[in-house]
Write an enzyme that holds these catalytic residues in place. Structure first.
Site, PDB file in Angstrom:
ATOM      1  N   GLU A 172      -9.318 -10.744  -7.857  1.00  0.00           N
ATOM      2  CA  GLU A 172      -8.370  -9.636  -7.660  1.00  0.00           C
ATOM      3  C   GLU A 172      -7.203  -9.726  -8.656  1.00  0.00           C
ATOM      4  O   GLU A 172      -6.736  -8.703  -9.163  1.00  0.00           O
ATOM      5  CB  GLU A 172      -7.860  -9.649  -6.215  1.00  0.00           C
ATOM      6  N   THR A 199      -5.137  -7.138  10.670  1.00  0.00           N
ATOM      7  CA  THR A 199      -5.506  -5.877   9.995  1.00  0.00           C
ATOM      8  C   THR A 199      -5.023  -4.660  10.775  1.00  0.00           C
ATOM      9  O   THR A 199      -4.497  -3.708  10.202  1.00  0.00           O
ATOM     10  CB  THR A 199      -7.041  -5.815   9.834  1.00  0.00           C
ATOM     11  N   LYS A 202       0.831  -1.216   0.000  1.00  0.00           N
ATOM     12  CA  LYS A 202       0.000   0.000   0.000  1.00  0.00           C
ATOM     13  C   LYS A 202       0.867   1.269   0.000  1.00  0.00           C
ATOM     14  O   LYS A 202       2.083   1.211   0.245  1.00  0.00           O
ATOM     15  CB  LYS A 202      -0.930  -0.041   1.217  1.00  0.00           C
ATOM     16  N   ARG A 224       2.853  -6.221   8.985  1.00  0.00           N
ATOM     17  CA  ARG A 224       2.131  -5.093   9.574  1.00  0.00           C
ATOM     18  C   ARG A 224       2.724  -4.668  10.918  1.00  0.00           C
ATOM     19  O   ARG A 224       2.776  -3.479  11.219  1.00  0.00           O
ATOM     20  CB  ARG A 224       0.640  -5.429   9.683  1.00  0.00           C
ATOM     21  N   TYR A 278     -12.240  -2.198  -3.779  1.00  0.00           N
ATOM     22  CA  TYR A 278     -12.752  -2.360  -2.409  1.00  0.00           C
ATOM     23  C   TYR A 278     -14.276  -2.258  -2.354  1.00  0.00           C
ATOM     24  O   TYR A 278     -14.835  -1.920  -1.304  1.00  0.00           O
ATOM     25  CB  TYR A 278     -12.097  -1.333  -1.486  1.00  0.00           C
ATOM     26  N   PHE A 303     -15.616   3.292   7.023  1.00  0.00           N
ATOM     27  CA  PHE A 303     -14.250   3.716   6.694  1.00  0.00           C
ATOM     28  C   PHE A 303     -13.975   3.707   5.193  1.00  0.00           C
ATOM     29  O   PHE A 303     -12.855   3.968   4.766  1.00  0.00           O
ATOM     30  CB  PHE A 303     -13.226   2.827   7.417  1.00  0.00           C
ATOM     31  N   ASN A 360      -2.000   0.337   6.700  1.00  0.00           N
ATOM     32  CA  ASN A 360      -1.500  -0.929   7.248  1.00  0.00           C
ATOM     33  C   ASN A 360      -0.623  -1.736   6.283  1.00  0.00           C
ATOM     34  O   ASN A 360      -0.582  -2.958   6.339  1.00  0.00           O
ATOM     35  CB  ASN A 360      -2.647  -1.759   7.843  1.00  0.00           C
ATOM     36  N   ARG A 375      -1.387 -14.224   4.159  1.00  0.00           N
ATOM     37  CA  ARG A 375      -2.156 -13.624   5.271  1.00  0.00           C
ATOM     38  C   ARG A 375      -1.376 -13.751   6.587  1.00  0.00           C
ATOM     39  O   ARG A 375      -1.392 -12.853   7.425  1.00  0.00           O
ATOM     40  CB  ARG A 375      -3.529 -14.292   5.428  1.00  0.00           C
ATOM     41  N   HIS A 420      -2.084  -5.364   1.475  1.00  0.00           N
ATOM     42  CA  HIS A 420      -3.352  -6.061   1.278  1.00  0.00           C
ATOM     43  C   HIS A 420      -3.043  -7.470   0.819  1.00  0.00           C
ATOM     44  O   HIS A 420      -2.084  -7.687   0.083  1.00  0.00           O
ATOM     45  CB  HIS A 420      -4.206  -5.370   0.195  1.00  0.00           C
TER      46      HIS A 420
HETATM   47  P1  ATP Z   1      -6.937  -5.955   3.244  1.00  0.00           P
HETATM   48  O1  ATP Z   1      -8.269  -6.273   2.624  1.00  0.00           O
HETATM   49  O2  ATP Z   1      -6.455  -4.553   2.941  1.00  0.00           O
HETATM   50  O3  ATP Z   1      -5.921  -7.011   2.969  1.00  0.00           O
HETATM   51  P2  ATP Z   1      -7.811  -7.037   5.700  1.00  0.00           P
HETATM   52  O4  ATP Z   1      -8.359  -8.155   4.840  1.00  0.00           O
HETATM   53  O5  ATP Z   1      -6.887  -7.396   6.801  1.00  0.00           O
HETATM   54  O6  ATP Z   1      -7.065  -5.968   4.807  1.00  0.00           O
HETATM   55  P3  ATP Z   1     -10.449  -5.895   5.662  1.00  0.00           P
HETATM   56  O7  ATP Z   1     -11.437  -6.198   6.721  1.00  0.00           O
HETATM   57  O8  ATP Z   1     -10.600  -6.539   4.319  1.00  0.00           O
HETATM   58  O9  ATP Z   1      -8.998  -6.177   6.276  1.00  0.00           O
HETATM   59  O10 ATP Z   1     -10.428  -4.320   5.484  1.00  0.00           O
HETATM   60  C1  ATP Z   1      -9.859  -3.706   4.328  1.00  0.00           C
HETATM   61  C2  ATP Z   1      -9.065  -2.504   4.744  1.00  0.00           C
HETATM   62  O11 ATP Z   1      -9.939  -1.517   5.269  1.00  0.00           O
HETATM   63  C3  ATP Z   1      -8.050  -2.772   5.855  1.00  0.00           C
HETATM   64  O12 ATP Z   1      -6.808  -3.210   5.375  1.00  0.00           O
HETATM   65  C4  ATP Z   1      -7.940  -1.425   6.529  1.00  0.00           C
HETATM   66  O13 ATP Z   1      -6.991  -0.610   5.873  1.00  0.00           O
HETATM   67  C5  ATP Z   1      -9.328  -0.845   6.342  1.00  0.00           C
HETATM   68  N1  ATP Z   1     -10.107  -1.072   7.568  1.00  0.00           N
HETATM   69  C6  ATP Z   1     -10.670  -2.217   7.980  1.00  0.00           C
HETATM   70  N2  ATP Z   1     -11.321  -2.059   9.150  1.00  0.00           N
HETATM   71  C7  ATP Z   1     -11.149  -0.754   9.475  1.00  0.00           C
HETATM   72  C8  ATP Z   1     -11.575   0.060  10.557  1.00  0.00           C
HETATM   73  N3  ATP Z   1     -12.303  -0.445  11.552  1.00  0.00           N
HETATM   74  N4  ATP Z   1     -11.203   1.361  10.552  1.00  0.00           N
HETATM   75  C9  ATP Z   1     -10.469   1.878   9.540  1.00  0.00           C
HETATM   76  N5  ATP Z   1     -10.025   1.165   8.481  1.00  0.00           N
HETATM   77  C10 ATP Z   1     -10.372  -0.135   8.453  1.00  0.00           C
HETATM   78 MG    MG Z   2      -9.558  -7.804   3.130  1.00  0.00          MG
END
Ligand code: ATP
Ligand code: MG
Length: 137
Positions: free
Chosen positions: A126, A91, A9, A102, A49, A57, A112, A85, A115
Site C-alpha cells: 500500500e 470497521t 477517507k 471510528r 481495494y 459492497f 468509516n 489499527r 483505512h
Molecule cells: P479498511 O481496509 O478500510 O482499513 P477494515 O480493514 O477495517 O477497513 P475491511 O474488511 O478491509 O475493513 O473492509 C474494507 C472497507 O470496506 C471497510 O473499511 C468498509 O468501509 C467497507 N466494508 C467492509 N465490510 C463492509 C460491509 N459489510 N458493508 C459495507 N461496507 C463494508
Molecule cells: Mg482492510
C-alpha cells in the site's frame, strides 16, 4: 522502524477533522513520514481495494472512496500497523471502542473515516502504491 499506511477517507476530510486525526497518531507515538491530500480516480480506488473486488459492497466502497479527496499518510513507529489499527477501532463504528477514531468521527460501516494496512506485507504494497521511496523521510 515499522511503517504502515493510513488513509483519512472522504467523510472525515469533508468533516474537516484531518488535523485532529493526525494528532491522534502523533499523540500515540507514531511519526508522520509523509502525507498528502489527493483525489483518487476510479481506477486508483478499484486497484487499491482489489482484494475486495468480489465482495457485495465493492461498488459502493469504490464510489465512496472517490466521492471526495483523501489524505494518505505513511506512519512510522514501533508496532505501527497494530498501533494504527488500535487507534482506528472496529470497521463498523457502532462496534468501535470508545475513544477510537471510528467511534468519534465515523457514521457507518461504509463511511468509516479511516483505512489502515492490516499486515506488514500489505503495508509495504500500500505504501508503494501511493509513494516513491524517496518521498518517505
Ligand atoms: P479498511 O481496509 O478500510 O482499513 P477494515 O480493514 O477495517 O477497513 P475491511 O474488511 O478491509 O475493513 O473492509 C474494507 C472497507 O470496506 C471497510 O473499511 C468498509 O468501509 C467497507 N466494508 C467492509 N465490510 C463492509 C460491509 N459489510 N458493508 C459495507 N461496507 C463494508
Ligand atoms: Mg482492510
Amino acid at each position: 522502524m515499522e511503517q504502515t499506511l493510513s488513509i483519512i477517507k472522504p467523510d472525515a476530510v469533508a468533516k474537516n477533522v484531518v488535523g485532529q486525526i493526525l494528532a491522534r497518531f502523533e499523540n500515540a507515538g507514531l511519526r508522520i513520514a509523509v502525507t498528502k491530500k489527493i483525489q483518487l480516480s476510479r481506477a486508483d480506488a478499484e486497484a487499491f481495494y482489489a482484494v475486495h473486488a468480489e465482495r457485495p459492497f465493492f461498488a459502493d466502497l469504490v464510489e465512496f472512496m472517490i466521492s471526495g479527496p483523501v489524505v494518505v499518510t505513511v506512519l512510522e513507529g514501533e508496532n505501527a500497523m497494530a498501533k494504527n489499527r488500535e487507534l482506528m477501532g472496529a470497521t463498523n463504528p457502532k462496534e468501535a471502542a470508545e475513544g477510537t477514531i471510528r467511534a468519534d468521527f465515523a457514521e457507518s460501516i461504509d463511511a468509516n473515516a479511516v483505512h489502515g494496512s492490516d499486515s506488514a506485507e500489505n503495508a509495504d504494497i500500500e505504501i508503494n502504491f501511493f509513494f516513491a521511496q524517496r518521498d518517505i523521510v
